[in-house]
Design a protein around this motif. Sequence first.
Motif, PDB file in Angstrom:
ATOM      1  N   PRO A  44     -21.602 -22.936 -25.294  1.00  0.00           N
ATOM      2  CA  PRO A  44     -21.617 -23.740 -26.059  1.00  0.00           C
ATOM      3  C   PRO A  44     -20.113 -23.733 -26.512  1.00  0.00           C
ATOM      4  CG  PRO A  44     -23.565 -22.812 -26.722  1.00  0.00           C
ATOM      5  CD  PRO A  44     -23.004 -22.012 -25.428  1.00  0.00           C
ATOM      6  N   LEU A 100     -28.543 -17.795 -34.476  1.00  0.00           N
ATOM      7  CA  LEU A 100     -28.889 -19.169 -34.425  1.00  0.00           C
ATOM      8  C   LEU A 100     -30.069 -19.950 -33.736  1.00  0.00           C
ATOM      9  CD1 LEU A 100     -24.643 -19.694 -34.255  1.00  0.00           C
ATOM     10  CD2 LEU A 100     -26.243 -20.444 -35.782  1.00  0.00           C
ATOM     11  N   PHE A 102     -30.921 -23.411 -32.114  1.00  0.00           N
ATOM     12  CA  PHE A 102     -30.719 -24.161 -31.829  1.00  0.00           C
ATOM     13  C   PHE A 102     -31.521 -25.642 -32.032  1.00  0.00           C
ATOM     14  CE2 PHE A 102     -25.552 -23.596 -30.044  1.00  0.00           C
ATOM     15  CZ  PHE A 102     -25.302 -22.016 -30.495  1.00  0.00           C
ATOM     16  N   GLY A 103     -30.527 -26.497 -31.633  1.00  0.00           N
ATOM     17  CA  GLY A 103     -31.221 -28.252 -31.589  1.00  0.00           C
ATOM     18  C   GLY A 103     -30.728 -28.556 -30.144  1.00  0.00           C
ATOM     19  N   LYS A 104     -32.045 -29.068 -29.694  1.00  0.00           N
ATOM     20  CA  LYS A 104     -31.507 -29.565 -28.872  1.00  0.00           C
ATOM     21  C   LYS A 104     -30.353 -30.254 -28.306  1.00  0.00           C
ATOM     22  CE  LYS A 104     -34.978 -31.384 -24.996  1.00  0.00           C
ATOM     23  NZ  LYS A 104     -35.521 -31.990 -23.866  1.00  0.00           N
TER      24      LYS A 104
ATOM     25  N   TYR B  33     -24.941 -11.421 -28.975  1.00  0.00           N
ATOM     26  CA  TYR B  33     -25.867 -11.879 -29.065  1.00  0.00           C
ATOM     27  C   TYR B  33     -26.151 -11.676 -27.440  1.00  0.00           C
ATOM     28  CZ  TYR B  33     -25.024 -12.277 -33.655  1.00  0.00           C
ATOM     29  OH  TYR B  33     -24.604 -12.924 -34.924  1.00  0.00           O
ATOM     30  N   TYR B  35     -28.312 -15.165 -25.175  1.00  0.00           N
ATOM     31  CA  TYR B  35     -29.005 -16.716 -25.169  1.00  0.00           C
ATOM     32  C   TYR B  35     -29.479 -17.136 -23.963  1.00  0.00           C
ATOM     33  CZ  TYR B  35     -27.343 -16.941 -30.830  1.00  0.00           C
ATOM     34  OH  TYR B  35     -27.456 -16.688 -31.841  1.00  0.00           O
ATOM     35  N   GLN B  37     -30.636 -20.306 -21.869  1.00  0.00           N
ATOM     36  CA  GLN B  37     -30.658 -21.944 -21.840  1.00  0.00           C
ATOM     37  C   GLN B  37     -31.606 -22.049 -20.268  1.00  0.00           C
ATOM     38  OE1 GLN B  37     -27.353 -24.523 -22.359  1.00  0.00           O
ATOM     39  NE2 GLN B  37     -28.661 -26.640 -22.974  1.00  0.00           N
ATOM     40  N   GLY B  40     -32.058 -28.555 -18.770  1.00  0.00           N
ATOM     41  CA  GLY B  40     -31.945 -28.949 -19.744  1.00  0.00           C
ATOM     42  C   GLY B  40     -33.375 -29.228 -20.900  1.00  0.00           C
ATOM     43  N   GLN B  41     -33.401 -27.859 -21.127  1.00  0.00           N
ATOM     44  CA  GLN B  41     -33.885 -27.468 -22.759  1.00  0.00           C
ATOM     45  C   GLN B  41     -32.770 -26.776 -23.942  1.00  0.00           C
ATOM     46  OE1 GLN B  41     -37.060 -25.399 -22.942  1.00  0.00           O
ATOM     47  NE2 GLN B  41     -37.982 -26.307 -20.576  1.00  0.00           N
ATOM     48  N   LYS B  42     -32.663 -26.281 -24.729  1.00  0.00           N
ATOM     49  CA  LYS B  42     -31.975 -25.778 -26.205  1.00  0.00           C
ATOM     50  C   LYS B  42     -32.244 -24.725 -25.434  1.00  0.00           C
ATOM     51  CE  LYS B  42     -35.411 -24.470 -29.098  1.00  0.00           C
ATOM     52  NZ  LYS B  42     -36.092 -24.754 -30.614  1.00  0.00           N
ATOM     53  N   VAL B  43     -30.598 -24.360 -26.325  1.00  0.00           N
ATOM     54  CA  VAL B  43     -30.481 -22.536 -26.456  1.00  0.00           C
ATOM     55  C   VAL B  43     -31.308 -22.213 -27.609  1.00  0.00           C
ATOM     56  CG1 VAL B  43     -28.709 -21.106 -26.943  1.00  0.00           C
ATOM     57  CG2 VAL B  43     -28.164 -23.829 -25.638  1.00  0.00           C
ATOM     58  N   PHE B  45     -32.267 -18.077 -28.625  1.00  0.00           N
ATOM     59  CA  PHE B  45     -31.594 -16.630 -28.948  1.00  0.00           C
ATOM     60  C   PHE B  45     -33.033 -15.671 -28.152  1.00  0.00           C
ATOM     61  CE2 PHE B  45     -30.718 -13.298 -31.819  1.00  0.00           C
ATOM     62  CZ  PHE B  45     -31.661 -12.293 -31.845  1.00  0.00           C
ATOM     63  N   MET B  89     -29.494 -19.832 -17.269  1.00  0.00           N
ATOM     64  CA  MET B  89     -28.566 -20.100 -17.997  1.00  0.00           C
ATOM     65  C   MET B  89     -28.610 -18.813 -19.072  1.00  0.00           C
ATOM     66  SD  MET B  89     -26.109 -21.542 -16.043  1.00  0.00           S
ATOM     67  CE  MET B  89     -24.472 -21.156 -17.488  1.00  0.00           C
ATOM     68  N   PHE B  91     -26.058 -16.787 -22.056  1.00  0.00           N
ATOM     69  CA  PHE B  91     -25.622 -16.777 -22.082  1.00  0.00           C
ATOM     70  C   PHE B  91     -25.082 -15.703 -23.303  1.00  0.00           C
ATOM     71  CE2 PHE B  91     -24.070 -20.260 -21.260  1.00  0.00           C
ATOM     72  CZ  PHE B  91     -24.765 -21.826 -20.913  1.00  0.00           C
ATOM     73  N   PHE B 103     -18.902 -17.824 -27.329  1.00  0.00           N
ATOM     74  CA  PHE B 103     -19.926 -17.616 -26.313  1.00  0.00           C
ATOM     75  C   PHE B 103     -19.161 -17.636 -24.923  1.00  0.00           C
ATOM     76  CE2 PHE B 103     -23.851 -18.922 -27.634  1.00  0.00           C
ATOM     77  CZ  PHE B 103     -24.231 -19.513 -29.302  1.00  0.00           C
TER      78      PHE B 103
END
Lengths: 112, 112
Positions: A44, A100, A102-104, B33, B35, B37, B40-43, B45, B89, B91, B103
């Motif tokens: 991001p 944070l 996050f939204g999708k 931090y 994170y 992912q 196909g899904q959201k990031v 934490f 993934m 990050f 990031f």
Amino acid sequence: SQKIEQNSEALNIQEGKTATLTCNYTNYSPAYLQWYRQDPGRGPVFLLLIRENEKEKRKERLKVTFDTTLKQSLFHITASQPADSATYLCALPTSGYSTLTFGKGTMLLVSP
Amino acid sequence: EPEVTQTPSHQVTQMGQEVILRCVPISNHLYFYWYRQILGQKVEFLVSFYNNEISEKSEIFDDQFSVERPDGSNFTLKIRSTKLEDSAMYFCASRQGYNEQFFGPGTRLTVL
């Protein structure tokens, strides 16, 4: 529990038009809200931050609004270009360490 | 412009093996931090790190995970015994002052 919702379907628009993306949240009272851009297979990239006492923030062709009563943020890209095609993520802090959530994300496709 | 770097860009490992993902945050940043992912899904934490210790961690960050800042520049994430569901993934991000997180490009971890 805390929830962030963004338009799940891709937004297709023509070059030159304004794109408007929505972020709704529940069970939060965030001090600020952030928008990020994510390209496929990449991390991001921060775009804009808007604080709870700000109604609107602008940066070049980008504009963000933040309505804490509606619990909603709108993200606008004016004069959109094919290079704006990406997934746009809304993110809210959920701790004192600015962790944070996050939204999708919403995928934006700008066609020439 | 300073940036967060991550190595390797892609890591393939066998289930049960240990992996170490490496990050070099931006040099004057104080908060770090991890994170992840899933495709196909959201990031999501995982963990935050400040003043040489974990400041917050999510439910995902169980005993199989650990983080370390072995010197003044590197920040590592270790997964002790990888599972298929760890494929994602990963990050790294860092932050100096208030709120904006930078990031890295991510490490794609594939567990076979």
